[in-house]
Design an enzyme around this catalytic site. Structure first.
Site, mmCIF file in Angstrom:
data_model
loop_
_atom_site.group_PDB
_atom_site.id
_atom_site.type_symbol
_atom_site.label_atom_id
_atom_site.label_comp_id
_atom_site.label_asym_id
_atom_site.label_seq_id
_atom_site.Cartn_x
_atom_site.Cartn_y
_atom_site.Cartn_z
ATOM 1 N N ASN A 13 0.879 -1.170 0.000
ATOM 2 C CA ASN A 13 0.000 0.000 0.000
ATOM 3 C C ASN A 13 0.915 1.219 0.000
ATOM 4 O O ASN A 13 1.471 1.573 1.025
ATOM 5 C CB ASN A 13 -0.889 -0.027 1.256
ATOM 6 C CG ASN A 13 -1.717 1.233 1.406
ATOM 7 O OD1 ASN A 13 -1.778 2.045 0.484
ATOM 8 N ND2 ASN A 13 -2.341 1.415 2.560
ATOM 9 N N TRP A 14 1.066 1.799 -1.176
ATOM 10 C CA TRP A 14 2.000 2.923 -1.297
ATOM 11 C C TRP A 14 1.445 4.207 -0.688
ATOM 12 O O TRP A 14 2.146 5.203 -0.608
ATOM 13 C CB TRP A 14 2.369 3.128 -2.768
ATOM 14 C CG TRP A 14 3.428 2.182 -3.253
ATOM 15 C CD1 TRP A 14 4.023 1.176 -2.537
ATOM 16 C CD2 TRP A 14 4.045 2.169 -4.540
ATOM 17 N NE1 TRP A 14 4.959 0.543 -3.303
ATOM 18 C CE2 TRP A 14 5.000 1.124 -4.544
ATOM 19 C CE3 TRP A 14 3.883 2.930 -5.695
ATOM 20 C CZ2 TRP A 14 5.788 0.832 -5.655
ATOM 21 C CZ3 TRP A 14 4.663 2.635 -6.813
ATOM 22 C CH2 TRP A 14 5.612 1.601 -6.782
ATOM 23 N N LYS A 15 0.170 4.227 -0.346
ATOM 24 C CA LYS A 15 -0.464 5.448 0.188
ATOM 25 C C LYS A 15 -0.167 6.615 -0.770
ATOM 26 O O LYS A 15 -0.110 6.409 -1.978
ATOM 27 C CB LYS A 15 0.007 5.701 1.613
ATOM 28 C CG LYS A 15 -0.160 4.434 2.489
ATOM 29 C CD LYS A 15 -0.027 4.672 3.937
ATOM 30 C CE LYS A 15 -0.242 3.339 4.669
ATOM 31 N NZ LYS A 15 -0.229 3.482 6.109
ATOM 32 N N HIS A 99 -9.705 1.487 4.449
ATOM 33 C CA HIS A 99 -8.453 1.626 5.206
ATOM 34 C C HIS A 99 -8.690 2.588 6.381
ATOM 35 O O HIS A 99 -9.468 3.542 6.261
ATOM 36 C CB HIS A 99 -7.352 2.165 4.286
ATOM 37 C CG HIS A 99 -5.997 2.120 4.921
ATOM 38 N ND1 HIS A 99 -5.585 3.068 5.821
ATOM 39 C CD2 HIS A 99 -4.997 1.217 4.837
ATOM 40 C CE1 HIS A 99 -4.362 2.759 6.250
ATOM 41 N NE2 HIS A 99 -3.995 1.632 5.660
ATOM 42 N N GLU A 101 -7.057 4.955 7.460
ATOM 43 C CA GLU A 101 -6.811 6.372 7.149
ATOM 44 C C GLU A 101 -7.998 6.982 6.422
ATOM 45 O O GLU A 101 -8.271 8.177 6.566
ATOM 46 C CB GLU A 101 -5.503 6.500 6.342
ATOM 47 C CG GLU A 101 -4.290 6.270 7.248
ATOM 48 C CD GLU A 101 -3.066 5.698 6.551
ATOM 49 O OE1 GLU A 101 -2.961 5.767 5.318
ATOM 50 O OE2 GLU A 101 -2.200 5.158 7.267
ATOM 51 N N GLU A 171 -5.891 -4.811 10.347
ATOM 52 C CA GLU A 171 -4.878 -3.782 10.567
ATOM 53 C C GLU A 171 -5.168 -3.019 11.858
ATOM 54 O O GLU A 171 -5.960 -2.066 11.851
ATOM 55 C CB GLU A 171 -4.864 -2.792 9.399
ATOM 56 C CG GLU A 171 -4.502 -3.403 8.064
ATOM 57 C CD GLU A 171 -3.844 -2.378 7.159
ATOM 58 O OE1 GLU A 171 -2.739 -2.642 6.694
ATOM 59 O OE2 GLU A 171 -4.426 -1.306 6.943
ATOM 60 N N GLY A 177 2.097 2.303 10.674
ATOM 61 C CA GLY A 177 3.077 3.380 10.520
ATOM 62 C C GLY A 177 3.777 3.772 11.810
ATOM 63 O O GLY A 177 4.481 4.773 11.865
ATOM 64 N N SER A 217 2.930 -2.128 10.283
ATOM 65 C CA SER A 217 4.378 -2.238 10.518
ATOM 66 C C SER A 217 4.931 -3.627 10.204
ATOM 67 O O SER A 217 5.867 -4.089 10.845
ATOM 68 C CB SER A 217 4.735 -1.815 11.949
ATOM 69 O OG SER A 217 4.363 -0.469 12.165
ATOM 70 N N GLY A 238 2.590 -1.062 4.225
ATOM 71 C CA GLY A 238 2.742 0.352 3.885
ATOM 72 C C GLY A 238 4.215 0.703 3.720
ATOM 73 O O GLY A 238 4.814 0.468 2.673
ATOM 74 N N GLY A 239 4.805 1.247 4.765
ATOM 75 C CA GLY A 239 6.180 1.761 4.722
ATOM 76 C C GLY A 239 7.174 0.820 4.057
ATOM 77 O O GLY A 239 7.959 1.235 3.196
#
Ligand code: PGA
Length: 257
Positions: A13-15, A99, A101, A171, A177, A217, A238-239
């Protein structure tokens, strides 16, 4: 993981990161790092505007591309929104729905998440449906209650034959994150509970075919332990998905027999 019954899916997930012009280099480097024979599916979810470039760049490496959100409406006067059919036409096969966010910064409710899941399935996209608790909910020991509710609500109206196309991502918000990963036991417990919810609604055969991911994470160092849990069938990352070598290491962890 349990490859006998269901797919293992590693999804980045590159956001809101990277530029369209940066995708080719990423894809070329990534391709050199992953094995030819893959026992897991790989997906990268990019901002909608980057999907065509991602589809082109990742084609050779057999990496599928997904969106990060979509409208619940099929078309029309919804300025700024992206329809499922538009994602499909641009080459996406997956879409992240609900998600945390989106829920947190864009006011997405469980009802909206449900409408988007139905719209995604109607567009023949594979929805990656996100659920998960806040730290407060975990401390109040309401995690399983909340996640059970979120899963049931998100899947309301999803027909049994459509359920095989749904991926659920657990999640925990406190792990996203933050560098704080849920322990493999904590993550495994909730993913097992999610499968039990699917079983209660759809029966054992469908429940054991559904892919359930962990996200929060996840990285090259902890992926193997998380994926060793019987009900964790992949990751939403993500990251760590922003670096080809990190994402490749997670794929390798998922690719073990
Ligand atoms: P993270 O994000 O891996 O950076 O914690 C996961 C996600 O939000 O999907």
């Amino acid at each position: 993981m349990n490859r006998k019954y269901r797919k293992t899916v590693i999804a980045g997930n590159w956001k809101m990161n990277k530029l369209p012009s940066e995708i080719r280099n990423f894809a070329e480097e990534f391709r050199t790092l992953i094995p030819r024979a893959k026992w897991c599916d790989i997906v990268v979810c990019t901002p909608a505007v980057m999907i065509p470039a991602a589809v082109r760049a990742f084609k050779e490496g057999k990496v599928a591309v997904g969106g990060q959100d979509m409208s619940a409406h099929p078309s029309g006067a919804y300025t700024g929104e992206v329809a499922g059919a538009q994602l499909v036409d641009a080459g996406a096969k997956y879409v992240i729905i609900g998600h945390s966010e989106r829920r947190q910064y864009h006011g997405e409710t469980d009802e909206m998440v449900n409408a988007k899941v139905l719209a995604a399935l109607g567009s023949k996209l594979i929805p990656i449906v996100c659920v998960g608790e806040s730290l407060e909910t975990r401390e109040l020991e309401l995690t399983l209650d909340l996640v059970t509710y979120q899963v049931k609500r998100a899947l309301s109206g999803v027909a049994p034959e459509q359920m095989r196309k749904v991926i659920i991502a657990y999640e925990p918000i406190w792990a996203i994150g933050t560098g704080k990963t849920a322990t493999a036991e904590q993550a495994g417990e909730v993913c097992t509970a999610i499968r039990a919810v699917v079983r209660a609604v759809y029966g054992a055969r469908i429940a054991r075919s559904v892919t359930i991911q962990y996200g929060g994470s996840m990285n090259a160092a902890n992926a193997e332990e998380l994926l060793a849990q019987p009900d964790i069938d992949g990751g939403l990352i993500g990251g760590a998905s922003l670096k080809p070598e990190e994402l490749a290491k997670i794929v390798l962890a998922a690719n073990q027999e």
